[in-house]
Design a protein around this motif. Structure first.
Motif, PDB file in Angstrom:
ATOM      1  N   PHE A 154      -4.515  44.226 -95.741  1.00  0.00           N
ATOM      2  CA  PHE A 154      -4.017  45.435 -95.257  1.00  0.00           C
ATOM      3  C   PHE A 154      -4.744  45.874 -93.839  1.00  0.00           C
ATOM      4  CE2 PHE A 154      -4.517  50.130 -95.346  1.00  0.00           C
ATOM      5  CZ  PHE A 154      -3.167  50.365 -95.712  1.00  0.00           C
ATOM      6  N   ALA A 181      -2.577  44.151 -91.193  1.00  0.00           N
ATOM      7  CA  ALA A 181      -1.400  44.818 -91.006  1.00  0.00           C
ATOM      8  C   ALA A 181      -1.442  46.218 -90.267  1.00  0.00           C
ATOM      9  CB  ALA A 181      -0.658  45.147 -92.524  1.00  0.00           C
ATOM     10  N   ILE A 182      -2.371  46.917 -90.552  1.00  0.00           N
ATOM     11  CA  ILE A 182      -2.267  48.280 -89.951  1.00  0.00           C
ATOM     12  C   ILE A 182      -2.918  47.879 -88.450  1.00  0.00           C
ATOM     13  CG2 ILE A 182      -3.968  50.372 -89.989  1.00  0.00           C
ATOM     14  CD1 ILE A 182      -2.005  50.582 -92.122  1.00  0.00           C
ATOM     15  N   GLU A 240       5.401  49.476 -95.176  1.00  0.00           N
ATOM     16  CA  GLU A 240       5.382  48.589 -94.023  1.00  0.00           C
ATOM     17  C   GLU A 240       4.273  47.676 -94.075  1.00  0.00           C
ATOM     18  OE1 GLU A 240       6.605  46.710 -90.766  1.00  0.00           O
ATOM     19  OE2 GLU A 240       7.672  47.839 -92.017  1.00  0.00           O
ATOM     20  N   ALA A 241       3.122  48.048 -94.497  1.00  0.00           N
ATOM     21  CA  ALA A 241       1.884  47.319 -94.370  1.00  0.00           C
ATOM     22  C   ALA A 241       2.226  45.921 -95.342  1.00  0.00           C
ATOM     23  CB  ALA A 241       0.598  47.989 -94.550  1.00  0.00           C
ATOM     24  N   ARG A 267       4.717  43.415 -94.361  1.00  0.00           N
ATOM     25  CA  ARG A 267       3.973  42.671 -93.527  1.00  0.00           C
ATOM     26  C   ARG A 267       3.178  41.500 -94.100  1.00  0.00           C
ATOM     27  NH1 ARG A 267       3.225  45.615 -87.748  1.00  0.00           N
ATOM     28  NH2 ARG A 267       4.968  46.955 -87.675  1.00  0.00           N
ATOM     29  N   MET A 302       0.256  47.431 -86.949  1.00  0.00           N
ATOM     30  CA  MET A 302       1.225  48.575 -86.657  1.00  0.00           C
ATOM     31  C   MET A 302       0.676  49.408 -85.728  1.00  0.00           C
ATOM     32  SD  MET A 302       1.591  48.877 -90.688  1.00  0.00           S
ATOM     33  CE  MET A 302       2.621  50.625 -90.705  1.00  0.00           C
TER      34      MET A 302
END
Length: 258
Positions: free
Chosen positions: A232, A235-236, A58-59, A62, A239
């Motif tokens: 990364f 993105a995290i 998912e990361a 994105r 999330m």
């Protein structure tokens, strides 16, 4: 002898190149090595699956980066990412030595309790003090960090009877067979192995956690991967804000019964 060791290491690194290496490859695919670490990460007939794999996928979705994930032992994976024959590796714990040779994002992938597993018929019990199991034969995986506390005690010689193996499965089987007296492992990973390898219920967790640790994805420093690490992290954080991380963490906890 040191010169020969250096030459041997270089030869190993050359042999570990994965075809189509590097984030700068023409196909644009980011290549990651992964550690078999069920229930978080596992190899399902060549397909990487598990809640941590879902977080990574998912990361990078994105980030707009296609992925290719391959499974390798810890030692080989670390050599590959150090050499730049893969772009990254997950999961790994942060140590000062690794920070010098690998690029760590700020955001961890995984938080986990490391605990000791023993046979129920063993007289060894962990009470929170490493002295309580210092004389036990303890199974560990080659080149795996078990957190700063355990790693420091190991360097200081607190565990004179360590038994090394390249895979967790081997160590659990050694524990069941009586070839080691104890092993240290992530709680949920250990519970997964108990369900699969110990239907008779001969193994148990002994004592409190040795330590709660964070594990990370890492990127090579052989070329500039700072954009990957920064992307990364972004993105995290996204999330976490939208609840994706919490949902995937819950999936991992539901896979094993306490």
């Amino acid at each position: 002898m040191h010169a020969l060791n250096g030459i041997f290491r270089v030869l190993i690194l050359v042999l570990l190149v994965w075809p189509g290496r590097g984030a700068m490859a023409a196909d644009g695919v980011v290549r990651l090595a992964a550690l078999e670490f069920a229930p978080y990460i596992h190899d399902a007939n060549g397909q990487a699956e598990g809640p941590v794999v879902d977080v990574v996928n998912e990361a990078f979705r994105r980030m707009g980066k296609p992925l290719r994930i391959g499974f390798f032992p810890v030692t080989r994976s670390l050599l590959m990412v150090e050499a730049g024959s893969v772009d990254g590796f997950f999961t790994v714990k942060k140590t000062p030595e690794r920070e010098r040779s690998l690029r760590f994002p700020r955001e961890p992938l995984l938080s986990q309790d490391f605990v000791f597993f023993v046979r129920k018929d063993s007289h060894f019990r962990f009470n929170g003090d490493y002295a309580s199991i210092a004389n036990a034969r303890i199974g560990v995986v080659n080149n795996m960090s078990y957190g700063g506390r355990f790693d420091a005690a190991r360097r200081q010689g607190a565990f004179p009877h360590l038994e090394n193996s390249h895979a967790l499965t081997n160590i659990f089987r050694m524990l069941l067979a009586g070839h080691v007296d104890a092993m240290i492992c992530s709680r949920l990973v250990g519970m997964q192995f108990i369900q699969e390898l110990d239907p008779a219920g001969r193994i148990m967790i002994s004592g409190p956690p040795s330590e709660t640790t964070h594990s990370f994805i890492v990127f090579t420093r052989q070329y500039d991967t700072s954009a990957l690490a920064d992307g990364f992290d972004q993105a995290i954080r996204g999330m976490r804000q939208d609840g994706t991380l919490a949902r995937l963490s819950e999936r991992a906890s539901l896979k094993t019964k306490p």
